[in-house]
Design a protein around this motif. Sequence first.
Motif, PDB file in Angstrom:
ATOM      1  N   ASN A 123      11.650  -0.428   6.544  1.00 28.88           N
ATOM      2  CA  ASN A 123      10.639   0.100   5.626  1.00 28.88           C
ATOM      3  C   ASN A 123      10.799  -0.382   4.188  1.00 28.88           C
ATOM      4  O   ASN A 123      10.192   0.189   3.278  1.00 28.88           O
ATOM      5  N   ALA A 124      11.628  -1.393   3.979  1.00 26.55           N
ATOM      6  CA  ALA A 124      11.773  -1.940   2.618  1.00 26.55           C
ATOM      7  C   ALA A 124      12.000  -3.441   2.720  1.00 26.55           C
ATOM      8  O   ALA A 124      12.757  -3.906   3.579  1.00 26.55           O
ATOM      9  N   GLU A 125      11.284  -4.187   1.866  1.00 31.74           N
ATOM     10  CA  GLU A 125      11.423  -5.646   1.881  1.00 31.74           C
ATOM     11  C   GLU A 125      11.328  -6.156   0.459  1.00 31.74           C
ATOM     12  O   GLU A 125      10.894  -5.434  -0.444  1.00 31.74           O
ATOM     13  N   VAL A 126      11.687  -7.434   0.268  1.00 31.05           N
ATOM     14  CA  VAL A 126      11.601  -8.025  -1.060  1.00 31.05           C
ATOM     15  C   VAL A 126      10.714  -9.270  -1.011  1.00 31.05           C
ATOM     16  O   VAL A 126      10.716  -9.998  -0.015  1.00 31.05           O
ATOM     17  N   VAL A 127       9.964  -9.475  -2.076  1.00 28.31           N
ATOM     18  CA  VAL A 127       9.130 -10.672  -2.216  1.00 28.31           C
ATOM     19  C   VAL A 127       9.570 -11.412  -3.473  1.00 28.31           C
ATOM     20  O   VAL A 127       9.756 -10.779  -4.522  1.00 28.31           O
ATOM     21  N   ARG A 133       1.445 -12.922 -11.547  1.00 27.40           N
ATOM     22  CA  ARG A 133       0.526 -13.372 -10.484  1.00 27.40           C
ATOM     23  C   ARG A 133       0.382 -12.257  -9.439  1.00 27.40           C
ATOM     24  O   ARG A 133       0.881 -12.357  -8.304  1.00 27.40           O
ATOM     25  N   PRO A 134      -0.329 -11.190  -9.830  1.00 21.80           N
ATOM     26  CA  PRO A 134      -0.414  -9.995  -8.965  1.00 21.80           C
ATOM     27  C   PRO A 134      -0.973 -10.288  -7.580  1.00 21.80           C
ATOM     28  O   PRO A 134      -0.551  -9.675  -6.603  1.00 21.80           O
ATOM     29  N   SER A 139      -1.001  -9.907  -1.802  1.00 20.61           N
ATOM     30  CA  SER A 139      -1.453 -10.522  -0.543  1.00 20.61           C
ATOM     31  C   SER A 139      -0.288 -11.106   0.248  1.00 20.61           C
ATOM     32  O   SER A 139      -0.495 -11.772   1.262  1.00 20.61           O
ATOM     33  N   SER A 140       0.936 -10.862  -0.188  1.00 20.84           N
ATOM     34  CA  SER A 140       2.093 -11.382   0.552  1.00 20.84           C
ATOM     35  C   SER A 140       2.171 -10.686   1.917  1.00 20.84           C
ATOM     36  O   SER A 140       1.733  -9.543   2.059  1.00 20.84           O
ATOM     37  N   PRO A 141       2.743 -11.364   2.918  1.00 21.27           N
ATOM     38  CA  PRO A 141       2.885 -10.731   4.244  1.00 21.27           C
ATOM     39  C   PRO A 141       3.690  -9.434   4.154  1.00 21.27           C
ATOM     40  O   PRO A 141       3.390  -8.465   4.854  1.00 21.27           O
ATOM     41  N   GLU A 142       4.673  -9.425   3.260  1.00 20.23           N
ATOM     42  CA  GLU A 142       5.516  -8.225   3.133  1.00 20.23           C
ATOM     43  C   GLU A 142       4.683  -7.044   2.621  1.00 20.23           C
ATOM     44  O   GLU A 142       4.801  -5.931   3.130  1.00 20.23           O
ATOM     45  N   ALA A 143       3.834  -7.309   1.601  1.00 20.37           N
ATOM     46  CA  ALA A 143       2.992  -6.236   1.067  1.00 20.37           C
ATOM     47  C   ALA A 143       2.027  -5.745   2.135  1.00 20.37           C
ATOM     48  O   ALA A 143       1.819  -4.544   2.307  1.00 20.37           O
ATOM     49  N   ARG A 144       1.442  -6.683   2.880  1.00 20.07           N
ATOM     50  CA  ARG A 144       0.480  -6.281   3.921  1.00 20.07           C
ATOM     51  C   ARG A 144       1.149  -5.431   4.993  1.00 20.07           C
ATOM     52  O   ARG A 144       0.550  -4.511   5.544  1.00 20.07           O
ATOM     53  N   ARG A 145       2.404  -5.783   5.308  1.00 23.52           N
ATOM     54  CA  ARG A 145       3.119  -5.031   6.338  1.00 23.52           C
ATOM     55  C   ARG A 145       3.467  -3.614   5.853  1.00 23.52           C
ATOM     56  O   ARG A 145       3.361  -2.651   6.592  1.00 23.52           O
ATOM     57  N   VAL A 174      -0.804  -5.804 -15.940  1.00 23.62           N
ATOM     58  CA  VAL A 174      -0.660  -4.402 -15.518  1.00 23.62           C
ATOM     59  C   VAL A 174      -2.026  -3.845 -15.104  1.00 23.62           C
ATOM     60  O   VAL A 174      -2.146  -3.125 -14.106  1.00 23.62           O
ATOM     61  N   ALA A 175      -3.056  -4.215 -15.864  1.00 22.73           N
ATOM     62  CA  ALA A 175      -4.403  -3.724 -15.531  1.00 22.73           C
ATOM     63  C   ALA A 175      -4.862  -4.281 -14.188  1.00 22.73           C
ATOM     64  O   ALA A 175      -5.433  -3.555 -13.362  1.00 22.73           O
ATOM     65  N   ARG A 176      -4.583  -5.564 -13.924  1.00 24.92           N
ATOM     66  CA  ARG A 176      -5.010  -6.162 -12.644  1.00 24.92           C
ATOM     67  C   ARG A 176      -4.323  -5.462 -11.466  1.00 24.92           C
ATOM     68  O   ARG A 176      -4.950  -5.169 -10.447  1.00 24.92           O
ATOM     69  N   LEU A 177      -3.044  -5.174 -11.640  1.00 26.23           N
ATOM     70  CA  LEU A 177      -2.326  -4.461 -10.576  1.00 26.23           C
ATOM     71  C   LEU A 177      -2.928  -3.074 -10.386  1.00 26.23           C
ATOM     72  O   LEU A 177      -3.171  -2.638  -9.257  1.00 26.23           O
ATOM     73  N   GLY A 178      -3.174  -2.405 -11.501  1.00 30.98           N
ATOM     74  CA  GLY A 178      -3.712  -1.038 -11.446  1.00 30.98           C
ATOM     75  C   GLY A 178      -5.039  -0.989 -10.712  1.00 30.98           C
ATOM     76  O   GLY A 178      -5.282  -0.083  -9.910  1.00 30.98           O
ATOM     77  N   HIS A 179      -5.895  -2.007 -10.952  1.00 27.33           N
ATOM     78  CA  HIS A 179      -7.220  -2.008 -10.318  1.00 27.33           C
ATOM     79  C   HIS A 179      -7.130  -2.117  -8.806  1.00 27.33           C
ATOM     80  O   HIS A 179      -8.030  -1.679  -8.089  1.00 27.33           O
ATOM     81  N   ALA A 180      -6.029  -2.708  -8.321  1.00 24.64           N
ATOM     82  CA  ALA A 180      -5.894  -2.900  -6.872  1.00 24.64           C
ATOM     83  C   ALA A 180      -5.407  -1.629  -6.172  1.00 24.64           C
ATOM     84  O   ALA A 180      -5.407  -1.560  -4.944  1.00 24.64           O
ATOM     85  N   LEU A 181      -4.993  -0.632  -6.953  1.00 26.94           N
ATOM     86  CA  LEU A 181      -4.373   0.547  -6.339  1.00 26.94           C
ATOM     87  C   LEU A 181      -5.369   1.692  -6.172  1.00 26.94           C
ATOM     88  O   LEU A 181      -6.306   1.831  -6.963  1.00 26.94           O
ATOM     89  N   ALA A 182      -5.141   2.514  -5.169  1.00 28.93           N
ATOM     90  CA  ALA A 182      -6.043   3.643  -4.866  1.00 28.93           C
ATOM     91  C   ALA A 182      -5.963   4.701  -5.976  1.00 28.93           C
ATOM     92  O   ALA A 182      -4.923   4.832  -6.638  1.00 28.93           O
TER      93      ALA A 182
END
Length: 270
Positions: A123-127, A133-134, A139-145, A174-182
């Motif tokens: 349940n934990a991985e590193v990228v 480059r958010p 979109s990394s496989p680790e994030a998707r998993r 930071v804003a780009r990351l924030g926009h991607a979150l629920a």
Amino acid sequence: MERPAWAPRNIDISVPSVSRIYDFYLGGSHNFEVDREAARSAMEYIPGLPKIMQANRAFMRRAVRHVMDEGIDQFIDIGSGIPTFGNVHEVAQGIRPGARVLYVDHDPVAVAHSQAVLADNGNAEVVAADLLRPREILSSPEARRLIDLNRPVALLLVAILHFVEDKDDPYAAVARLGHALAPGSMLVLTHASYEGIPLPAERAGGAVDVYRRIRNPLIMRSRAEVARFFEGYDMVEPGLVPMPLWRPETEPDDEDPYAFSGFAGVGRAA
Ligand SMILES: C[S@@+](CC[C@H](N)C(=O)[O-])C[C@H]1O[C@@H](n2cnc3c(N)ncnc32)[C@H](O)[C@@H]1O
């Protein structure tokens, strides 16, 4: 210089690295003489640097527990560094074993050591990726998993944003990351500042010069500049404060004066 087994082949071990210097401040063993030399030079100006780092780690652990109490059990920790005592997955999975943690760092030693530590953790991985480059992170496989972006996430930017210069627009990242979150996601961050350091700014500036010389400038921001990272978030009580004052679990009066350097805060996306 002899290369230890834990050091990836592609790194230049004659150049100090921010994550290995930090590892040294925290008493870790994943650092080289060049890192220790840089750390000692910075400590000539700010002797309390290890105390600041310990306060930073202690805040991070309190914030992770708070986020878990709020019902969030997935974390994206960018600038996670070389694993040390009390990592995010240990705190979160200690509360709920199914908690998920995506670690992200651009430093090869931090990534290699994280991979070794997490080898048996489903349940934990590193990228290996850059905060700036958010899309590569999300979109990394680790994030998707690991990360369900339809549910709230805790985004940890702990002691990283002060390594991003204004010309690289950390606010936009930071804003780009924030926009991607629920909605309901939380932002946890700490940031270095001249405010709160128990020394005149000119003296503390000597440590900043050390980081500039190793080409990893340390950007000291004012409280108002740090607060701007929380645009679009409602601050969790007690707001943006010196690290020991954020929901303390022990008496803040007992803290070292250096622990009050810089700022820590947690916000919830509206
Ligand atoms: C001071 S350490 C903080 C480690 C951990 N977050 C903590 O607070 O204990 C900063 C980390 O940020 C990483 N870092 C700096 N700039 C970065 C960037 N643009 N993208 C990804 N990682 C970065 C460094 O490699 C280093 O490991």
